[in-house]
Design an enzyme around this catalytic site. Structure first.
Site, PDB file in Angstrom:
ATOM      1  N   GLU A 207       0.855  -1.200   0.000  1.00 28.97           N
ATOM      2  CA  GLU A 207       0.000   0.000   0.000  1.00 28.97           C
ATOM      3  C   GLU A 207       0.886   1.244   0.000  1.00 28.97           C
ATOM      4  O   GLU A 207       1.824   1.345   0.780  1.00 28.97           O
ATOM      5  CB  GLU A 207      -0.921  -0.034   1.238  1.00 28.97           C
ATOM      6  CG  GLU A 207      -1.588   1.279   1.607  1.00 28.97           C
ATOM      7  CD  GLU A 207      -2.485   1.864   0.520  1.00 28.97           C
ATOM      8  OE1 GLU A 207      -3.290   1.121  -0.065  1.00 28.97           O
ATOM      9  OE2 GLU A 207      -2.366   3.083   0.258  1.00 28.97           O
TER      10      GLU A 207
ATOM     11  N   TYR B 176     -27.780   9.964   5.169  1.00 29.10           N
ATOM     12  CA  TYR B 176     -28.109   8.827   6.047  1.00 29.10           C
ATOM     13  C   TYR B 176     -27.233   8.815   7.302  1.00 29.10           C
ATOM     14  O   TYR B 176     -26.122   9.338   7.292  1.00 29.10           O
ATOM     15  CB  TYR B 176     -28.034   7.495   5.306  1.00 29.10           C
ATOM     16  CG  TYR B 176     -26.751   7.129   4.583  1.00 29.10           C
ATOM     17  CD1 TYR B 176     -25.666   6.566   5.258  1.00 29.10           C
ATOM     18  CD2 TYR B 176     -26.650   7.259   3.196  1.00 29.10           C
ATOM     19  CE1 TYR B 176     -24.522   6.175   4.573  1.00 29.10           C
ATOM     20  CE2 TYR B 176     -25.504   6.874   2.501  1.00 29.10           C
ATOM     21  CZ  TYR B 176     -24.449   6.331   3.207  1.00 29.10           C
ATOM     22  OH  TYR B 176     -23.323   5.934   2.523  1.00 29.10           O
TER      23      TYR B 176
HETATM   24  P1  FAD Z   1      -9.601   2.149  -3.633  1.00 24.33           P
HETATM   25  O1  FAD Z   1     -10.559   2.241  -2.498  1.00 24.33           O
HETATM   26  O2  FAD Z   1      -9.336   3.384  -4.430  1.00 24.33           O
HETATM   27  O3  FAD Z   1      -8.231   1.605  -3.028  1.00 24.33           O
HETATM   28  C1  FAD Z   1      -7.040   1.586  -3.778  1.00 24.33           C
HETATM   29  C2  FAD Z   1      -5.871   1.510  -2.808  1.00 24.33           C
HETATM   30  O4  FAD Z   1      -4.679   1.340  -3.562  1.00 24.33           O
HETATM   31  C3  FAD Z   1      -5.689   2.784  -1.998  1.00 24.33           C
HETATM   32  O5  FAD Z   1      -5.470   2.445  -0.642  1.00 24.33           O
HETATM   33  C4  FAD Z   1      -4.464   3.447  -2.634  1.00 24.33           C
HETATM   34  O6  FAD Z   1      -3.722   4.235  -1.720  1.00 24.33           O
HETATM   35  C5  FAD Z   1      -3.690   2.221  -3.090  1.00 24.33           C
HETATM   36  N1  FAD Z   1      -2.782   2.481  -4.217  1.00 24.33           N
HETATM   37  C6  FAD Z   1      -3.036   3.199  -5.342  1.00 24.33           C
HETATM   38  N2  FAD Z   1      -1.976   3.182  -6.162  1.00 24.33           N
HETATM   39  C7  FAD Z   1      -1.029   2.424  -5.547  1.00 24.33           C
HETATM   40  C8  FAD Z   1       0.288   2.035  -5.930  1.00 24.33           C
HETATM   41  N3  FAD Z   1       0.854   2.408  -7.081  1.00 24.33           N
HETATM   42  N4  FAD Z   1       1.002   1.229  -5.063  1.00 24.33           N
HETATM   43  C9  FAD Z   1       0.463   0.831  -3.874  1.00 24.33           C
HETATM   44  N5  FAD Z   1      -0.791   1.194  -3.480  1.00 24.33           N
HETATM   45  C10 FAD Z   1      -1.531   1.969  -4.313  1.00 24.33           C
HETATM   46  N6  FAD Z   1     -19.264   1.992  -3.097  1.00 24.33           N
HETATM   47  C11 FAD Z   1     -20.155   1.245  -2.391  1.00 24.33           C
HETATM   48  O7  FAD Z   1     -20.120  -0.013  -2.443  1.00 24.33           O
HETATM   49  N7  FAD Z   1     -21.125   1.869  -1.617  1.00 24.33           N
HETATM   50  C12 FAD Z   1     -21.218   3.224  -1.518  1.00 24.33           C
HETATM   51  O8  FAD Z   1     -22.091   3.749  -0.798  1.00 24.33           O
HETATM   52  C13 FAD Z   1     -20.289   4.030  -2.265  1.00 24.33           C
HETATM   53  N8  FAD Z   1     -20.337   5.389  -2.203  1.00 24.33           N
HETATM   54  C14 FAD Z   1     -19.430   6.128  -2.937  1.00 24.33           C
HETATM   55  C15 FAD Z   1     -19.517   7.536  -2.885  1.00 24.33           C
HETATM   56  C16 FAD Z   1     -18.614   8.311  -3.636  1.00 24.33           C
HETATM   57  C17 FAD Z   1     -18.745   9.795  -3.626  1.00 24.33           C
HETATM   58  C18 FAD Z   1     -17.626   7.669  -4.416  1.00 24.33           C
HETATM   59  C19 FAD Z   1     -16.662   8.475  -5.222  1.00 24.33           C
HETATM   60  C20 FAD Z   1     -17.545   6.271  -4.451  1.00 24.33           C
HETATM   61  C21 FAD Z   1     -18.452   5.497  -3.725  1.00 24.33           C
HETATM   62  N9  FAD Z   1     -18.389   4.096  -3.751  1.00 24.33           N
HETATM   63  C22 FAD Z   1     -19.298   3.346  -3.046  1.00 24.33           C
HETATM   64  C23 FAD Z   1     -17.374   3.407  -4.555  1.00 24.33           C
HETATM   65  C24 FAD Z   1     -16.201   2.942  -3.714  1.00 24.33           C
HETATM   66  O9  FAD Z   1     -15.674   3.995  -2.943  1.00 24.33           O
HETATM   67  C25 FAD Z   1     -15.084   2.399  -4.608  1.00 24.33           C
HETATM   68  O10 FAD Z   1     -15.624   1.615  -5.629  1.00 24.33           O
HETATM   69  C26 FAD Z   1     -14.148   1.528  -3.771  1.00 24.33           C
HETATM   70  O11 FAD Z   1     -13.494   2.312  -2.791  1.00 24.33           O
HETATM   71  C27 FAD Z   1     -13.110   0.838  -4.672  1.00 24.33           C
HETATM   72  O12 FAD Z   1     -12.235   0.084  -3.870  1.00 24.33           O
HETATM   73  P2  FAD Z   1     -10.812  -0.337  -4.428  1.00 24.33           P
HETATM   74  O13 FAD Z   1     -10.187  -1.109  -3.314  1.00 24.33           O
HETATM   75  O14 FAD Z   1     -10.957  -0.961  -5.755  1.00 24.33           O
HETATM   76  O15 FAD Z   1     -10.036   1.029  -4.672  1.00 24.33           O
END
Ligand code: FAD
Length: 379
Positions: free
Chosen positions: A35, A215
């Site tokens: 991370e 909410y």
């Molecule tokens: P991320 O949460 O973006 O995690 C990626 C991780 O990788 C981060 O910790 C980052 O620091 C790390 N990283 C990035 N690049 C590197 C690198 N090169 N090397 C090492 N680490 C790296 N979803 C729901 O299910 N319910 C909801 O109510 C909801 N509400 C939302 C509201 C908003 C306004 C938004 C924008 C999104 C919402 N979402 C919701 C969607 C949800 O937030 C995302 O789909 C989800 O966080 C994706 O998870 P992820 O682990 O794929 O990516």
């Protein structure tokens, strides 16, 4: 190492990466999570945990902890912003729990993230490891290079590194996600700031070109969350700031129902971010490397399903890799992609329309899915 125990690197410790690490360990593999952040921060935002995501989280042993920290809504009510007319009351609570086999919960993002982190031993998470490059080695393993000048190798790599995924760029080339022309303001604050004004459910207030969802995120309703979506015509990435101006936000929702005015009036500060998504990608997998979550299917938040899809991905990936040895990794990852693509594309494209709950909506196909039991694609 036994034949079916792989050494897997997960890039990113967001919702998707942590769920993946927990699920892969459950399937018997050795996992290291890399991370970029120095520490986990508690972003002031809420998150809806759909029944489909709760099936997966239950399988990871997190249901009791999540029920204790989250709000259990009777419904996701959709109302006209000006008149208050109910457009569609999407029922949750015991009714949906009985129908879909898992609860619908409303959480503080930090609480969901902490629950997922508790399912993964600290010693396998390498903080301050920003991936900057990866390349296959002659022996079939993958070499990873990090910004801090360290390197690592793994039998398989899962890119759970979010919408600006370095893994995706390394596999398929650089390209930017699609900016929707809209931004979201959001914040969590103590309900005490509302002086007893009751927020007792989840409500999306629909205006002509913008909306706000409000909410509680704690079982006792002690914290309130809202998230908006509105056009931002003058958006310029160069001058982008993640801190929003509460006065600008209040003015943008002038004319909305008094409940909205009350919630915005009590907000001490807000964050804002651009809303982006992508068209469904044709390919998520290249050799022993696969993408997961926002890295391959980022979506607008209008169905509240982005994290849920990443969490579902984790369960399906772990099932595809269960009992797999090094020779069968590529095939298992292709099976994962094939199992997940149609569903995630449908959610991406449905979410983009921003009509979820605006009128009578068929929701069973989303919430009724259990990734531990859904059929896997045959190759
Ligand atoms: P991320 O949460 O973006 O995690 C990626 C991780 O990788 C981060 O910790 C980052 O620091 C790390 N990283 C990035 N690049 C590197 C690198 N090169 N090397 C090492 N680490 C790296 N979803 C729901 O299910 N319910 C909801 O109510 C909801 N509400 C939302 C509201 C908003 C306004 C938004 C924008 C999104 C919402 N979402 C919701 C969607 C949800 O937030 C995302 O789909 C989800 O966080 C994706 O998870 P992820 O682990 O794929 O990516």
């Amino acid at each position: 190492m036994s034949a079916s125990r792989l050494d897997i690197a997960v890039i990113g410790a967001g919702m998707g990466g942590l769920a993946t690490a927990a699920a892969l360990r459950k399937a018997g593999h050795e996992v290291t999570v890399y991370e970029q952040a120095r520490r986990f921060t508690r972003l002031g935002a809420g998150i809806q945990i759909g029944c489909n995501a709760m099936h997966v989280l239950r399988g990871l042993g997190l249901e009791t902890a999540l029920r204790a920290e989250t709000f259990y809504p009777r419904s996701w009510n959709n109302r006209d912003a000006a008149t208050g007319e109910v457009l569609f009351d999407m029922m949750f609570g015991p009714e949906a729990e009985a129908q879909y086999g898992a609860p619908y919960l409303l959480a503080h993002r930090g609480d969901l993230h902490a629950a997922l982190a508790s399912a993964v031993p600290n010693e396998i998470v390498r903080l301050e490891h920003r991936l900057v490059g990866l390349e296959p080695q002659g022996d079939g393993r993958v070499r990873l290079a990090f910004e801090n000048d360290t390197v690592a190798t793994a039998d398989a790599v899962i890119g759970a590194d979010g919408v600006h995924s370095v893994v995706r760029s390394a596999l398929f080339g650089e390209d930017e996600p699609r900016f929707t022309g809209r931004i979201a303001y959001r914040t969590v604050y103590p309900a005490a700031r509302l002086d007893g004004y009751p927020i007792s459910n989840c409500t999306k207030w629909w205006g002509p070109d913008r909306h706000i969802v409000i909410y509680p995120v704690k079982p006792d309703r002690s914290e309130i969350y809202f998230v908006t979506s509105q056009p931002e015509p003058g958006f310029e990435i160069e001058s982008w700031s993640t801190t929003g101006d509460v006065k600008v936000l209040r003015a943008a929702f002038d004319g909305f129902h008094p409940e909205v005015q009350r919630v915005l009036a009590a907000a001490p500060e807000v964050h804002k971010r651009p809303l982006v998504d992508r068209d469904p990608l044709p390919q998520w997998v290249d050799g022993p490397v696969a993408l997961l979550g926002d890295a391959c299917h980022p979506m607008t938040p209008y169905m509240a399903q982005g994290a849920a899809m990443a969490i579902e991905d984790a369960a399906i990936l772990s099932r595809c890799l269960a009992g797999t040895d090094r020779d069968a990794v590529e095939r298992a990852l292709r099976r994962y992609q094939q199992t997940r693509q149609e569903r995630t594309a449908r959610v991406q494209l449905t979410s983009r329309q921003n009509r979820w709950g605006k009128g009578v909506t068929d929701v069973d196909w989303v919430y009724g899915y259990n990734a531990w039991e859904a059929p896997l694609a045959s190759l």
